[in-house]
Design a protein around this motif. Sequence first.
Motif, mmCIF file in Angstrom:
data_model
loop_
_atom_site.group_PDB
_atom_site.id
_atom_site.type_symbol
_atom_site.label_atom_id
_atom_site.label_comp_id
_atom_site.label_asym_id
_atom_site.label_seq_id
_atom_site.Cartn_x
_atom_site.Cartn_y
_atom_site.Cartn_z
ATOM 1 N N PHE A 111 0.836 -1.206 0.000
ATOM 2 C CA PHE A 111 0.000 0.000 0.000
ATOM 3 C C PHE A 111 0.868 1.253 0.000
ATOM 4 N N ARG A 112 1.898 1.243 0.822
ATOM 5 C CA ARG A 112 2.815 2.399 0.881
ATOM 6 C C ARG A 112 3.584 2.561 -0.425
ATOM 7 N N VAL A 113 4.050 1.443 -0.987
ATOM 8 C CA VAL A 113 4.798 1.493 -2.251
ATOM 9 C C VAL A 113 3.916 2.042 -3.369
ATOM 10 N N SER A 114 2.645 1.674 -3.371
ATOM 11 C CA SER A 114 1.739 2.097 -4.443
ATOM 12 C C SER A 114 1.411 3.585 -4.385
ATOM 13 N N SER A 120 -6.409 9.648 -2.400
ATOM 14 C CA SER A 120 -7.704 9.959 -3.009
ATOM 15 C C SER A 120 -7.576 10.619 -4.373
ATOM 16 N N LYS A 121 -6.434 11.157 -4.688
ATOM 17 C CA LYS A 121 -6.223 11.803 -5.979
ATOM 18 C C LYS A 121 -5.787 10.824 -7.062
ATOM 19 N N SER A 122 -5.297 9.642 -6.674
ATOM 20 C CA SER A 122 -4.813 8.651 -7.645
ATOM 21 C C SER A 122 -5.925 7.648 -7.930
ATOM 22 N N LYS A 123 -6.866 8.033 -8.770
ATOM 23 C CA LYS A 123 -8.069 7.235 -9.037
ATOM 24 C C LYS A 123 -7.738 5.856 -9.588
ATOM 25 N N LEU A 124 -6.805 5.743 -10.515
ATOM 26 C CA LEU A 124 -6.488 4.446 -11.107
ATOM 27 C C LEU A 124 -5.875 3.504 -10.073
ATOM 28 N N ARG A 125 -4.957 3.993 -9.282
ATOM 29 C CA ARG A 125 -4.351 3.143 -8.246
ATOM 30 C C ARG A 125 -5.380 2.741 -7.204
ATOM 31 N N LEU A 126 -6.277 3.651 -6.863
ATOM 32 C CA LEU A 126 -7.358 3.347 -5.922
ATOM 33 C C LEU A 126 -8.305 2.301 -6.512
ATOM 34 N N LEU A 127 -8.622 2.433 -7.782
ATOM 35 C CA LEU A 127 -9.473 1.458 -8.463
ATOM 36 C C LEU A 127 -8.814 0.075 -8.479
ATOM 37 N N LEU A 128 -7.531 0.020 -8.789
ATOM 38 C CA LEU A 128 -6.820 -1.262 -8.803
ATOM 39 C C LEU A 128 -6.762 -1.883 -7.412
ATOM 40 N N PHE A 129 -6.625 -1.069 -6.392
ATOM 41 C CA PHE A 129 -6.655 -1.551 -5.012
ATOM 42 C C PHE A 129 -7.988 -2.246 -4.736
ATOM 43 N N PHE A 130 -9.090 -1.614 -5.112
ATOM 44 C CA PHE A 130 -10.407 -2.199 -4.881
ATOM 45 C C PHE A 130 -10.677 -3.401 -5.783
#
Length: 112
Positions: free
Chosen positions: A76-79, A83-93
Amino acid sequence: MAKTDKLLEKPIKWYHYLAGFFAGVFLTNAVPHFINGISGNTFPTPFANPPGQGLSSPLTNVLWALFNLLAGYILFRVSRINSKSKLRLLLFFIGIVLISVMSSIIFMDKAK
């Protein structure tokens, strides 16, 4: 020129996206192992015989859950998810959804 993270002003690499996905996987995988372990229940782990199908002790499940929490936190820290990084947040979910659905299918027979 590499895309930059406006919040941190560092270039975003391909592995930030991959780390976000696997952070979701590891953090979600910790939940059933931790719950079963602290409840004193046996539950399948990769260390069971056969791996993933046999049952492991509650202690093994707690230790496996703690490993998953640590790995998920590091990823999570490396990624650099925010809230501003929509694509990374989407991939997390997406990682959370995939491991959740896969686990529900794989462990469906455990209750029988």
